[in-house]
Design a protein around this motif. Structure first.
Motif, short mmCIF file in Angstrom:
data_model
loop_
_atom_site.label_atom_id
_atom_site.label_comp_id
_atom_site.label_asym_id
_atom_site.label_seq_id
_atom_site.Cartn_x
_atom_site.Cartn_y
_atom_site.Cartn_z
N PRO A 54 0.83 -1.07 0.09
CA PRO A 54 0.04 0.03 0.25
C PRO A 54 0.91 1.15 0.08
CG PRO A 54 -0.93 -1.46 1.65
CD PRO A 54 0.35 -2.14 1.16
N ASP A 55 0.35 2.24 -0.77
CA ASP A 55 0.75 3.62 -0.69
C ASP A 55 2.23 3.52 -1.37
OD1 ASP A 55 -1.36 4.70 0.54
OD2 ASP A 55 -0.48 4.18 2.45
N SER A 56 2.64 2.87 -2.17
CA SER A 56 3.86 2.53 -2.88
C SER A 56 3.63 1.97 -4.33
CB SER A 56 4.92 1.78 -2.00
OG SER A 56 4.72 0.36 -2.27
N LYS A 57 4.79 1.90 -4.98
CA LYS A 57 4.80 1.54 -6.21
C LYS A 57 5.73 0.08 -6.18
CE LYS A 57 3.83 4.93 -9.22
NZ LYS A 57 4.05 5.65 -10.70
N LEU A 58 5.84 -0.50 -5.00
CA LEU A 58 6.10 -1.67 -4.66
C LEU A 58 5.44 -2.84 -4.64
CD1 LEU A 58 8.55 -0.66 -1.94
CD2 LEU A 58 9.29 -0.80 -4.22
N TRP A 59 5.67 -4.05 -5.25
CA TRP A 59 5.08 -5.38 -5.24
C TRP A 59 6.01 -6.45 -4.43
CZ3 TRP A 59 0.30 -5.81 -7.48
CH2 TRP A 59 -0.39 -4.84 -8.20
N ILE A 60 5.38 -7.27 -3.95
CA ILE A 60 6.26 -8.23 -3.03
C ILE A 60 5.83 -9.75 -3.59
CG2 ILE A 60 4.53 -8.80 -1.19
CD1 ILE A 60 7.14 -8.70 0.54
N ALA A 90 12.75 -1.92 5.81
CA ALA A 90 13.72 -1.05 5.94
C ALA A 90 14.01 0.05 5.18
CB ALA A 90 15.11 -2.05 5.85
N ALA A 91 13.84 -0.24 3.53
CA ALA A 91 13.94 0.86 2.77
C ALA A 91 12.90 1.95 2.67
CB ALA A 91 13.71 0.60 1.42
N LEU A 92 11.71 1.31 3.00
CA LEU A 92 10.53 2.35 3.25
C LEU A 92 10.55 3.23 4.55
CD1 LEU A 92 7.29 0.34 2.10
CD2 LEU A 92 8.44 2.42 1.03
N ALA A 93 11.22 2.57 5.60
CA ALA A 93 11.34 3.35 6.71
C ALA A 93 12.59 4.33 6.80
CB ALA A 93 11.75 2.12 8.02
N LYS A 94 13.59 4.03 6.09
CA LYS A 94 14.56 5.11 5.83
C LYS A 94 14.12 5.99 5.03
CE LYS A 94 18.38 3.56 8.08
NZ LYS A 94 18.91 4.19 9.01
N HIS A 95 13.44 5.80 3.89
CA HIS A 95 12.82 6.86 2.73
C HIS A 95 11.93 7.88 3.52
CE1 HIS A 95 11.98 8.60 -0.97
NE2 HIS A 95 10.55 8.29 -0.66
N HIS A 96 10.85 7.20 4.28
CA HIS A 96 10.05 8.07 4.92
C HIS A 96 10.34 8.67 6.41
CE1 HIS A 96 7.29 7.60 1.71
NE2 HIS A 96 7.39 6.21 1.84
N SER A 97 11.69 8.10 7.05
CA SER A 97 12.15 8.59 8.34
C SER A 97 11.07 8.28 9.35
CB SER A 97 12.31 10.05 8.43
OG SER A 97 13.40 10.44 7.55
N GLN A 98 10.76 6.77 9.19
CA GLN A 98 9.77 6.17 10.19
C GLN A 98 10.62 4.98 10.84
OE1 GLN A 98 6.71 4.90 7.44
NE2 GLN A 98 5.53 6.90 7.79
N PRO A 99 9.76 4.55 11.81
CA PRO A 99 10.59 3.33 12.67
C PRO A 99 10.16 2.00 12.00
CG PRO A 99 9.01 4.52 14.15
CD PRO A 99 8.80 5.21 12.90
N PHE A 100 11.37 1.52 11.82
CA PHE A 100 11.55 0.04 11.26
C PHE A 100 10.44 -0.86 11.72
CE2 PHE A 100 13.33 -4.35 11.12
CZ PHE A 100 13.47 -4.50 9.88
N ASP A 101 10.12 -0.89 12.86
CA ASP A 101 9.39 -2.08 13.50
C ASP A 101 7.79 -1.54 13.06
OD1 ASP A 101 11.28 -3.78 14.46
OD2 ASP A 101 11.14 -2.73 16.53
N VAL A 118 6.89 -0.01 10.28
CA VAL A 118 6.76 -0.20 8.90
C VAL A 118 6.65 -1.72 8.31
CG1 VAL A 118 7.79 0.13 6.61
CG2 VAL A 118 7.96 1.93 8.25
N LEU A 119 7.56 -2.57 9.27
CA LEU A 119 7.41 -3.78 8.87
C LEU A 119 6.04 -4.51 9.25
CD1 LEU A 119 8.81 -6.30 8.17
CD2 LEU A 119 9.68 -6.73 10.44
N SER A 120 5.58 -3.94 10.49
CA SER A 120 4.16 -4.44 10.85
C SER A 120 3.35 -4.19 10.00
CB SER A 120 3.93 -3.79 12.33
OG SER A 120 4.56 -4.34 13.42
N SER A 121 3.31 -2.91 9.60
CA SER A 121 2.11 -2.57 8.36
C SER A 121 2.60 -3.43 7.22
CB SER A 121 2.51 -1.05 8.04
OG SER A 121 1.55 -0.43 7.00
N VAL A 122 3.71 -3.61 6.92
CA VAL A 122 3.82 -4.30 5.61
C VAL A 122 3.31 -5.65 5.59
CG1 VAL A 122 5.71 -5.34 3.95
CG2 VAL A 122 5.83 -2.79 4.55
#
Length: 140
Positions: A5-11, A99-110, A112-116
């Motif tokens: 969500p909210d990105s152009k990334l696919w997993i 990790a990349a989204l957290a660094k890019h958006h200056s958000q806590p890694f944990d 962002v990982l929970s959200s993903v």
């Protein structure tokens, strides 16, 4: 393939990485391969392919991890539709994306990982998570 969500990334998983018909249909322009154990696939020239094979544990080289996060951040910044894959698409891929989204958006890694992980089936390797978590502040 599952959109983040909210990105152009696919997993995705290793099979998704070889599904050129779906990659084309989704207008994916870059394929990011993280699975050490998967064979190399011959991609067409017009797809950007980045292969940084990581192990699903704590025994990875910091340099490879840092390059993986830096490369994915570059794709995010350039608004490139990107598929990120590992063998099953459930551990290395969500951790590196987070990790990349957290660094890019200056958000806590944990966070962002929970959200993903809420947006997809996941089975994050405790060893890989602990390793990335332990070096997260040193990345880029």
């Amino acid at each position: 393939m599952i959109p983040i969500p909210d990105s152009k990334l696919w997993i995705g998983n290793a099979s998704d990485a070889r599904n050129l018909q779906e990659i084309r249909k989704l207008d994916i322009r870059a394929v990011f391969l993280l699975a050490y154990e998967e064979p190399i696939f011959n991609y067409p020239r017009d797809l950007t392919v980045i292969r940084l094979p990581l192990l699903d544990g704590g025994e990875n080289d910091f340099f490879n991890l840092d390059i993986a996060v830096r490369s994915l951040i570059s794709l995010i910044r350039n608004d490139i539709q990107t598929l990120v894959t590992c063998s099953m698409g459930m551990s290395r891929s969500p951790v590196i994306i987070s990790a990349a989204l957290a660094k890019h958006h200056s958000q806590p890694f944990d966070e962002v990982l929970s959200s993903v992980c809420r947006s997809m089936p996941s089975d994050v390797s405790p060893g890989f998570y602990q390793y990335v978590r332990s070096v997260f502040d040193q990345l880029i």
